[in-house]
Design an enzyme around this catalytic site. Sequence first.
Site, mmCIF file in Angstrom:
data_model
loop_
_atom_site.group_PDB
_atom_site.id
_atom_site.type_symbol
_atom_site.label_atom_id
_atom_site.label_comp_id
_atom_site.label_asym_id
_atom_site.label_seq_id
_atom_site.Cartn_x
_atom_site.Cartn_y
_atom_site.Cartn_z
ATOM 1 N N ASP A 152 30.904 49.477 58.957
ATOM 2 C CA ASP A 152 31.272 48.104 58.577
ATOM 3 C C ASP A 152 32.293 48.157 57.442
ATOM 4 O O ASP A 152 32.003 47.731 56.318
ATOM 5 C CB ASP A 152 30.020 47.301 58.175
ATOM 6 N N HIS A 174 29.163 56.339 49.234
ATOM 7 C CA HIS A 174 27.933 56.451 50.030
ATOM 8 C C HIS A 174 28.146 57.062 51.419
ATOM 9 O O HIS A 174 27.567 58.080 51.771
ATOM 10 C CB HIS A 174 27.322 55.059 50.268
ATOM 11 N N ASP A 175 28.931 56.335 52.236
ATOM 12 C CA ASP A 175 28.925 56.609 53.676
ATOM 13 C C ASP A 175 29.508 57.976 54.034
ATOM 14 O O ASP A 175 29.116 58.580 55.044
ATOM 15 C CB ASP A 175 29.715 55.515 54.414
HETATM 16 C C1 BDR Z 1 25.836 50.726 51.737
HETATM 17 O O1 BDR Z 1 26.106 49.340 51.746
HETATM 18 C C2 BDR Z 1 27.468 49.102 51.950
HETATM 19 O O2 BDR Z 1 27.940 48.158 51.051
HETATM 20 C C3 BDR Z 1 28.160 50.436 51.823
HETATM 21 O O3 BDR Z 1 29.265 50.500 52.713
HETATM 22 C C4 BDR Z 1 27.103 51.427 52.178
HETATM 23 O O4 BDR Z 1 27.059 51.667 53.564
HETATM 24 C C5 BDR Z 1 25.350 51.114 50.357
HETATM 25 O O5 BDR Z 1 24.183 50.411 50.052
HETATM 26 CA CA CA Z 2 28.830 50.903 55.064
#
Ligand code: BDR
Ligand code: CA
Length: 323
Positions: A9, A238-239
């Site tokens: 996303d 994160h991702d």
């Molecule tokens: C996750 O939430 C999204 O805002 C970021 O892309 C990540 O996948 C972190 O909590």
């Molecule tokens: Ca994400």
Amino acid sequence: MQKVILDCDPGHDDAIAIMLAAGNPAIELLGITTVAGNQTLEKVTRNALSVCAAAGIRVPVAKGADRPLVAPQMVAEDIHGDTGLDGPVLPEPQFALDPRHAVDFIIDTVMAHEPNTVNLVPVGPLTNIALAMRKEPRIVERVRSVVLMGGAHTRGNVTPHAEFNIAVDPEAADVVFRADWDVTMVGLDLTHQALATPELQDRVRAIGGPVSEFVLGVWGFVGDAYRRQYEFDSPPVHDACCVAALIDPAVFTTAKADVRVELHGEWTKGATVVNFQDVPGMHHSNGSAERQTDFRANVALTLDWDRFADQIVDAVARLTAGL
Ligand code: BDR
Ligand code: CA
């Protein structure tokens, strides 16, 4: 070489995950699928195409679910801005979407490849994955692994206990964690170690060129947002951690755990209840299937930041060279 479908996303850290998957020779990126999450489906899908345009990436991109299974839609405009990827200049898409719905793209792709070869990397709400499992249950035994960004065992980021991707579509997450497949939960406890520090940003800056500029634009915007919202010195990527682990499993340690998704708590809805093996088990019936405590999930614990940072720098350099 690991075959990957990246379900995302975008999203600032999603954009880096796309670039890492496309820019590392150990990954064969079979396609990108999109799901409503950080912003609306239309916006995140356009962003996925823009990231591809910015980095010279040419893979199928398929648009998926525009809302969670049950929960009302929630977006993360406070972190990702009005477009979902505010900050860098977003180039015009260079190619058209795959005509299939993301759910069909996932099913077709998994079923068309040899069993145990395709890895699903969901880094947004798990809506597309849950829908694909319901439409074609055989994907569960056919995929090699699911490496997802979501959840946490010590803290949340939308509520004290719930992480965004799980909180947006807890019912979909529940379906994914209940299934009998090899699932790795890359939650906030891990991803908050994956910071785009000034040192990493300087290394990316030293590469120069449009991909580097794009990445710095991503981290500039989301860095400000994380400073404001969470008092972080640098933004978490994160991702990209999920992709990093498929490139090199030594990038983080894991422990086996039984992971359940809280669906009913007044203050805890969307939390992941992570039961490591040193805590007594649970016996639970939801009216349909009974489930004994089952330490089937791998939960990511400790990141080797140096390896992670090297992967990011290497991918930006390769994409830059390929433009
Ligand atoms: C996750 O939430 C999204 O805002 C970021 O892309 C990540 O996948 C972190 O909590
Ligand atoms: Ca994400």
